[in-house]
Write a protein that holds these residues in place. Sequence first.
Motif, mmCIF file in Angstrom:
data_model
loop_
_atom_site.group_PDB
_atom_site.id
_atom_site.type_symbol
_atom_site.label_atom_id
_atom_site.label_comp_id
_atom_site.label_asym_id
_atom_site.label_seq_id
_atom_site.Cartn_x
_atom_site.Cartn_y
_atom_site.Cartn_z
ATOM 1 N N PRO A 171 1.629 -1.568 -11.567
ATOM 2 C CA PRO A 171 1.122 -2.695 -10.778
ATOM 3 C C PRO A 171 1.690 -2.714 -9.358
ATOM 4 O O PRO A 171 1.063 -3.220 -8.428
ATOM 5 C CB PRO A 171 1.581 -3.936 -11.548
ATOM 6 N N GLN A 172 2.883 -2.117 -9.166
ATOM 7 C CA GLN A 172 3.519 -2.084 -7.851
ATOM 8 C C GLN A 172 2.656 -1.323 -6.842
ATOM 9 O O GLN A 172 2.626 -1.629 -5.672
ATOM 10 C CB GLN A 172 4.915 -1.452 -7.980
ATOM 11 N N ASN A 173 1.909 -0.313 -7.348
ATOM 12 C CA ASN A 173 1.047 0.476 -6.458
ATOM 13 C C ASN A 173 -0.163 -0.323 -5.971
ATOM 14 O O ASN A 173 -0.813 0.063 -5.008
ATOM 15 C CB ASN A 173 0.531 1.731 -7.181
ATOM 16 N N LEU A 174 -0.481 -1.402 -6.706
ATOM 17 C CA LEU A 174 -1.670 -2.180 -6.364
ATOM 18 C C LEU A 174 -1.323 -3.638 -6.093
ATOM 19 O O LEU A 174 -2.151 -4.519 -6.280
ATOM 20 C CB LEU A 174 -2.684 -2.112 -7.521
ATOM 21 N N TRP A 175 -0.112 -3.898 -5.633
ATOM 22 C CA TRP A 175 0.327 -5.292 -5.468
ATOM 23 C C TRP A 175 -0.629 -6.087 -4.579
ATOM 24 O O TRP A 175 -0.948 -7.238 -4.848
ATOM 25 C CB TRP A 175 1.766 -5.344 -4.922
ATOM 26 N N TRP A 176 -1.116 -5.449 -3.529
ATOM 27 C CA TRP A 176 -1.985 -6.124 -2.554
ATOM 28 C C TRP A 176 -3.351 -6.449 -3.158
ATOM 29 O O TRP A 176 -3.941 -7.483 -2.871
ATOM 30 C CB TRP A 176 -2.150 -5.256 -1.304
ATOM 31 N N TYR A 177 -3.830 -5.568 -4.018
ATOM 32 C CA TYR A 177 -5.124 -5.768 -4.676
ATOM 33 C C TYR A 177 -5.023 -6.932 -5.672
ATOM 34 O O TYR A 177 -5.870 -7.827 -5.714
ATOM 35 C CB TYR A 177 -5.513 -4.467 -5.394
#
Length: 478
Positions: A426-432
């Motif tokens: 989830p850290q890779n997509l925090w902004w999403y």
Amino acid sequence: MGPQQIKDILQTSPENQSVTVKGWVRTKRESKNAIFIALNDGSTIHNIQAVAEPGQFSAELLSTVTTGSCLKITGQLVESQGSGQAVEVKIEDILVYGTADPETFPLQPKKHSLEFLREIAHLRPRTNTFSAILRIRHALAFAVHQYFNDGGFFYLHTPVITASDAEGAGEMFRVTTLDLNKLPRTEEGAINFKEDFFGREANLTVSGQLEGELGAMALSKIYTFGPTFRAENSNTTRHLAEFWMIEPEMAFFELEDNMDLAEDFVKKVITYALNNCKDDLNFLQNRLAEEEKNKPQNERSIPLLEKLSFVVDNPFERLTYTEAIDILLKSKPHKEKKFQYPVGWGIDLSSEHERYLVEKHFKKPVILTNYPKEIKSFYMKLDEDGKTVRAMDVLFPGIGEIIGGSQREEDYDKLLGRVHEVGIDPQNLWWYLETRKFGTAPHSGFGLGFERLVLFVTGMSNIRDVIPFPRYPKSAEF
């Protein structure tokens, strides 16, 4: 603005006016009464005929006027004596810009295979087939922008370099400035990407969708239209490593709205090509008929213009994935074991299944919805049953899936659950994920591979022939 183009000169009524024509020689033939030069400048599939009298020009000059050479011809525009064209140019002066030695110029006036032309992609736009394809490709791109602009969409430029993998496929091209001969290492021995240009791993994008959603959450309706890259080691007639994607994203659109937009969009864009590329489409239709004339009747393609009208004139049939599987299970090819791939609930439909539904069963384009969540992306909105998602794929004759889209999951907890389920950090997509925290809204979108559309509209069979310079495994020439 610049010299007059052949397309316009051919439409001009002849009043013995002086014209200047610039272009490349397609053919030159000499009879005892006249010398005929066919010139083309790429503005149209049609050549303009230029006529000289025997002895008017020196043999030395005429010997340089060969197929592929580039000329400037000045003369009188007159009514044509021969059939095939309304006007021709009575030559007064010839200037040779560039010669093309017949011994070495590879495009002589004879039939060349598409495989051979791929090897000379720097010259193939000078053939009738490829100039027609490139003009149609332009018309379709223009129609895409016009359609979205008129519909109140904003064109959003999403990044080509990205640190996220939208598809979760992992087959991405890496972007790096590290010296591959002396890679920096961490204490554990892994490559230390902190020393790379962006301070982390970066790749070429596989889709602008995730960033497109961010735009839709502010501007309501956006679309992207840009290059995407897949490092898939695939050598089929349907795959490229670099291709163009069109991806609209709309806030406040639910599944039904998404389907309505996708259907209206492809119909309008194809109609634009039908209205504006008649000569090129007629040429490609005849080319296809010629290619297939030795095939048995049942193996030949639907004539090109008929196939395009078939899409434009029919309301698309809409049904769920589950209903489609039932139809396939009851179908003759399934019962007679004619399908190459087995049918059953939960399978990812192959193009033979998709084409059966379109071409044999419904005889019209099809939109399939509500696919099993296991075979679709993590961001698609879960249905009430928790088993299927609000996906929609548009299926066309001849190629199967042309558009894939869905209503997106706007619920933060459900989306986070799916991210964990499919094993994404989830850290890779925090902004999403964060857009689901701050003023989330129902939203939908879809993706259309532009080359698939061009393939469909031109009737070509290999996707490498509808992009000027194709990129595929072991090939990045030109």
